[in-house]
Design an enzyme around this catalytic site. Structure first.
Site, PDB file in Angstrom:
ATOM      1  N   ARG A 121       0.807  -1.231   0.000  1.00 35.28           N
ATOM      2  CA  ARG A 121       0.000   0.000   0.000  1.00 35.28           C
ATOM      3  C   ARG A 121       0.839   1.280   0.000  1.00 35.28           C
ATOM      4  NH1 ARG A 121      -2.854  -3.077   3.725  1.00 35.28           N
ATOM      5  NH2 ARG A 121      -4.699  -4.042   2.808  1.00 35.28           N
ATOM      6  N   LYS A 143       3.470  11.487 -11.507  1.00 39.67           N
ATOM      7  CA  LYS A 143       2.708  10.577 -12.379  1.00 39.67           C
ATOM      8  C   LYS A 143       3.482   9.267 -12.522  1.00 39.67           C
ATOM      9  CE  LYS A 143       0.062  13.680 -15.350  1.00 39.67           C
ATOM     10  NZ  LYS A 143      -0.126  14.172 -16.744  1.00 39.67           N
ATOM     11  N   GLU A 185      11.369  18.586 -24.347  1.00 40.17           N
ATOM     12  CA  GLU A 185      10.520  18.791 -23.161  1.00 40.17           C
ATOM     13  C   GLU A 185      11.040  19.976 -22.340  1.00 40.17           C
ATOM     14  OE1 GLU A 185       7.711  17.217 -22.670  1.00 40.17           O
ATOM     15  OE2 GLU A 185       7.858  15.221 -23.574  1.00 40.17           O
ATOM     16  N   LYS A 227       7.842  23.290 -14.297  1.00 39.63           N
ATOM     17  CA  LYS A 227       7.010  22.108 -14.027  1.00 39.63           C
ATOM     18  C   LYS A 227       6.520  22.118 -12.578  1.00 39.63           C
ATOM     19  CE  LYS A 227       5.925  17.418 -14.480  1.00 39.63           C
ATOM     20  NZ  LYS A 227       5.980  16.186 -15.186  1.00 39.63           N
ATOM     21  N   GLU A 237      -4.089  17.170 -12.328  1.00 40.64           N
ATOM     22  CA  GLU A 237      -4.539  17.537 -13.669  1.00 40.64           C
ATOM     23  C   GLU A 237      -6.046  17.750 -13.766  1.00 40.64           C
ATOM     24  OE1 GLU A 237      -2.184  15.725 -16.786  1.00 40.64           O
ATOM     25  OE2 GLU A 237      -3.691  16.213 -18.267  1.00 40.64           O
ATOM     26  N   ASN A 245       0.932  19.513 -21.561  1.00 42.42           N
ATOM     27  CA  ASN A 245       0.744  18.690 -22.757  1.00 42.42           C
ATOM     28  C   ASN A 245       0.886  19.504 -24.039  1.00 42.42           C
ATOM     29  OD1 ASN A 245       0.263  16.388 -21.225  1.00 42.42           O
ATOM     30  ND2 ASN A 245      -1.906  16.894 -21.006  1.00 42.42           N
ATOM     31  N   HIS A 248       1.478  17.886 -27.425  1.00 40.12           N
ATOM     32  CA  HIS A 248       1.201  16.455 -27.295  1.00 40.12           C
ATOM     33  C   HIS A 248       0.036  15.973 -28.162  1.00 40.12           C
ATOM     34  CE1 HIS A 248       4.106  16.734 -24.130  1.00 40.12           C
ATOM     35  NE2 HIS A 248       3.928  15.495 -23.716  1.00 40.12           N
ATOM     36  N   HIS A 252       1.147  12.742 -29.808  1.00 42.63           N
ATOM     37  CA  HIS A 252       0.540  11.419 -29.580  1.00 42.63           C
ATOM     38  C   HIS A 252       0.095  10.788 -30.894  1.00 42.63           C
ATOM     39  CE1 HIS A 252      -0.465  12.137 -25.075  1.00 42.63           C
ATOM     40  NE2 HIS A 252       0.667  11.489 -25.228  1.00 42.63           N
ATOM     41  N   HIS A 265       9.291   9.757 -27.923  1.00 37.94           N
ATOM     42  CA  HIS A 265       8.222  10.631 -27.443  1.00 37.94           C
ATOM     43  C   HIS A 265       8.610  12.115 -27.596  1.00 37.94           C
ATOM     44  CE1 HIS A 265       4.990  12.111 -24.877  1.00 37.94           C
ATOM     45  NE2 HIS A 265       5.893  12.737 -24.138  1.00 37.94           N
TER      46      HIS A 265
HETATM   47  P1  NAD Z   1      13.776   5.715 -21.319  1.00 41.41           P
HETATM   48  O1  NAD Z   1      13.518   5.569 -19.904  1.00 41.41           O
HETATM   49  O2  NAD Z   1      13.366   4.627 -22.244  1.00 41.41           O
HETATM   50  O3  NAD Z   1      15.324   6.027 -21.527  1.00 41.41           O
HETATM   51  C1  NAD Z   1      15.808   6.239 -22.831  1.00 41.41           C
HETATM   52  C2  NAD Z   1      17.010   5.330 -23.129  1.00 41.41           C
HETATM   53  O4  NAD Z   1      18.149   5.870 -22.454  1.00 41.41           O
HETATM   54  C3  NAD Z   1      16.853   3.920 -22.634  1.00 41.41           C
HETATM   55  O5  NAD Z   1      17.450   3.045 -23.573  1.00 41.41           O
HETATM   56  C4  NAD Z   1      17.658   3.922 -21.338  1.00 41.41           C
HETATM   57  O6  NAD Z   1      18.132   2.659 -20.979  1.00 41.41           O
HETATM   58  C5  NAD Z   1      18.769   4.838 -21.692  1.00 41.41           C
HETATM   59  N1  NAD Z   1      19.451   5.510 -20.593  1.00 41.41           N
HETATM   60  C6  NAD Z   1      18.927   5.992 -19.454  1.00 41.41           C
HETATM   61  N2  NAD Z   1      19.842   6.685 -18.780  1.00 41.41           N
HETATM   62  C7  NAD Z   1      20.982   6.627 -19.500  1.00 41.41           C
HETATM   63  C8  NAD Z   1      22.269   7.173 -19.327  1.00 41.41           C
HETATM   64  N3  NAD Z   1      22.561   7.969 -18.305  1.00 41.41           N
HETATM   65  N4  NAD Z   1      23.196   6.899 -20.260  1.00 41.41           N
HETATM   66  C9  NAD Z   1      22.898   6.137 -21.342  1.00 41.41           C
HETATM   67  N5  NAD Z   1      21.696   5.630 -21.574  1.00 41.41           N
HETATM   68  C10 NAD Z   1      20.741   5.879 -20.651  1.00 41.41           C
HETATM   69  O7  NAD Z   1      13.066   7.038 -21.914  1.00 41.41           O
HETATM   70  P2  NAD Z   1      12.852   8.501 -21.312  1.00 41.41           P
HETATM   71  O8  NAD Z   1      12.821   9.387 -22.490  1.00 41.41           O
HETATM   72  O9  NAD Z   1      13.745   8.803 -20.191  1.00 41.41           O
HETATM   73  O10 NAD Z   1      11.376   8.393 -20.706  1.00 41.41           O
HETATM   74  C11 NAD Z   1      10.285   8.069 -21.519  1.00 41.41           C
HETATM   75  C12 NAD Z   1       9.197   7.514 -20.627  1.00 41.41           C
HETATM   76  O11 NAD Z   1       8.820   8.513 -19.679  1.00 41.41           O
HETATM   77  C13 NAD Z   1       7.929   7.122 -21.349  1.00 41.41           C
HETATM   78  O12 NAD Z   1       7.487   5.884 -20.863  1.00 41.41           O
HETATM   79  C14 NAD Z   1       6.928   8.216 -20.974  1.00 41.41           C
HETATM   80  O13 NAD Z   1       5.606   7.752 -20.962  1.00 41.41           O
HETATM   81  C15 NAD Z   1       7.405   8.578 -19.603  1.00 41.41           C
HETATM   82  N6  NAD Z   1       7.062   9.937 -19.174  1.00 41.41           N
HETATM   83  C16 NAD Z   1       6.510  10.083 -17.952  1.00 41.41           C
HETATM   84  C17 NAD Z   1       6.198  11.365 -17.493  1.00 41.41           C
HETATM   85  C18 NAD Z   1       5.652  11.536 -16.107  1.00 41.41           C
HETATM   86  O14 NAD Z   1       5.245  12.653 -15.766  1.00 41.41           O
HETATM   87  N7  NAD Z   1       5.634  10.506 -15.301  1.00 41.41           N
HETATM   88  C19 NAD Z   1       6.463  12.487 -18.274  1.00 41.41           C
HETATM   89  C20 NAD Z   1       7.048  12.291 -19.531  1.00 41.41           C
HETATM   90  C21 NAD Z   1       7.342  11.011 -19.975  1.00 41.41           C
HETATM   91  N1  GLY Z   2       4.441  15.261 -18.439  1.00 44.65           N
HETATM   92  C1  GLY Z   2       3.193  15.907 -18.173  1.00 44.65           C
HETATM   93  C2  GLY Z   2       2.809  15.916 -16.736  1.00 44.65           C
HETATM   94  O1  GLY Z   2       3.580  15.571 -15.881  1.00 44.65           O
HETATM   95  O2  GLY Z   2       1.728  16.274 -16.425  1.00 44.65           O
END
Ligand code: NAD
Ligand code: GLY
Length: 373
Positions: A121, A143, A185, A227, A237, A245, A248, A252, A265
């Site tokens: 939990r 999120k 971003e 942010k 939200e 967004n 986006h 998307h 993304h």
């Molecule tokens: P990711 O986590 O897939 O990382 C991108 C790549 O970089 C991966 O191959 C990873 O292994 C590699 N990597 C990570 N750190 C590294 C480093 N220091 N050196 C070398 N390689 C490294 O992608 P991302 O762009 O970080 O995140 C995308 C994800 O985030 C999506 O799933 C998206 O939905 C989510 N997201 C969430 C929020 C939120 O508010 N929670 C906001 C935006 C995106």
């Molecule tokens: N990445 C959009 C949010 O955190 O709301």
């Protein structure tokens, strides 16, 4: 080092940003929370690049550090992987005093966050983001999610971490394409709410591929500040947070129409932001000068997007599938000027389609639709 704080109802937490800060600052962030066990959730790539990095940073704390490594990739942001994390937590005899550290990019942050929110939990979570996208966006604001076969990020909860530690040195191993994706971003935050940051980025675009940590510390912390300000006003939200967004809607569509296989993304959002600025200009809301400034910064960073054949029907279906749409219309994030964004309620696919056709016609080097043979 920059120290930010996010102030939410019932919870404040620090966001520390700087180069080489992990060993000096992680123990303090974790120490008060953990009794016996800290579990690091990471992925195979980050674990290979930085083996035992967290363990070494926490060596002086009287806790055991265990690691769970998940496969690398968005395709593993699933229930199966989440269950695998629970299995490991059980095996390690984790309990409610166990601290979970999300050590990786946004995929690791989102799934580890959901694991921390739900295991027993809820157990404390610390985010150690290692991609630019995670440092400016996903590690902040709470999120969490996994994907469902029929929807990205379809299942998740809000789970604020106890702290975020963004060590810029991790960016030195990030592939350039991933860095650029995160940069979109970062720029997004400047466009929606910080003209001065936008100007700062325009003046220093030659540093985008550099390891000039002073530049990155300033740019990332100012972006995070945008942010945190938005999330502080609208954590879950209900309204305002939707401005994050920006870009986006088309972003998307690009991701889903290419089955998440061709563009990252951030890359899709980069094109989406240029389209949002274009649409805002076409509606007579954004002066041409503002649009041109955005184009000058974004366009050189954009890798051209080619979409599979698309007509107005497919376009409408793809847009309305978006979870933020209702009753045939969507909330489009539009711009009046740099730093001045607003939610344009009731925007219909029927008004966006001709604008999108004009956009692809005017800027085929940014986005084009493949012809039907
Ligand atoms: P990711 O986590 O897939 O990382 C991108 C790549 O970089 C991966 O191959 C990873 O292994 C590699 N990597 C990570 N750190 C590294 C480093 N220091 N050196 C070398 N390689 C490294 O992608 P991302 O762009 O970080 O995140 C995308 C994800 O985030 C999506 O799933 C998206 O939905 C989510 N997201 C969430 C929020 C939120 O508010 N929670 C906001 C935006 C995106
Ligand atoms: N990445 C959009 C949010 O955190 O709301």
């Amino acid at each position: 080092m920059q120290n930010l704080e996010i102030d939410l109802p019932g919870q404040r937490y620090p966001i520390r940003i700087g180069a080489g800060i992990l060993a000096a600052h992680l123990p303090a962030m974790v120490g008060d929370l953990a009794r016996e066990l800290v579990v690091v959730v990471t992925n195979d790539t980050v674990a290979r690049l930085y083996p035992d990095k967290i363990e070494a940073a926490l060596a002086k704390l009287p806790v055991k550090v265990a690691t769970i490594s998940i496969p690398d990739g968005e395709q593993y942001k699933t229930f199966d992987t989440l269950v695998g994390i629970y299995d490991k937590l059980m095996e390690f005899e984790a309990n409610r005093h166990t601290v979970l550290i999300a050590f990786g990019g946004g995929v690791v942050g989102d799934i580890a966050g959901l694991a921390a929110a739900t295991f027993m939990r809820g157990i404390p979570l610390v985010q150690v983001p290692t991609t630019l996208l995670a440092q400016v966006d996903s590690s902040i604001g709470g999120k969490t999610a996994v994907n469902h076969p029929r929807g990205k990020n379809a299942v998740g909860v809000f789970k604020q971490p106890k702290g975020v530690l963004a060590d810029l040195e991790f960016l030195s191993t990030l592939p350039p394409r991933e860095l650029r994706a995160g940069l979109f971003e970062l720029i997004k935050h400047a466009i929606i709410a910080d003209r001065d940051l936008y100007q700062y980025l325009e003046d220093r675009s030659d540093r985008f591929a550099s390891r000039d940590w002073d530049f990155w510390e300033s740019a990332i912390s100012r972006s995070c500040r945008v942010k945190t300000r938005v999330v502080e006003q609208d954590e879950q939200e209900g309204g305002l947070r939707a401005v994050l967004n920006f870009g986006h809607t088309l972003g998307h569509l690009i991701e889903t129409h290419t089955q998440y296989s061709s563009y990252l993304h951030g890359e899709a959002v980069g094109v989406g932001m240029l389209f949002a600025a274009f649409a805002s200009r076409e509606w007579g809301i954004l002066p041409d000068e503002g649009f041109q400034r955005i184009r000058r910064l974004l366009q050189p960073l954009i890798a051209p997007v080619t979409l599979p054949p698309l007509d107005d029907d497919i376009f409408t279906r793809l847009l309305l599938h978006d979870k933020k749409s209702s009753a045939g219309a969507l909330r489009f994030i539009a711009l009046r000027g740099l730093g001045d964004v607003f939610i344009r309620e009731g925007t219909t696919p029927a008004e966006l389609w001709p604008l999108f056709e004009r956009f692809t016609g005017a800027m085929p080097e940014v986005c084009r639709i493949a012809p039907v043979f």
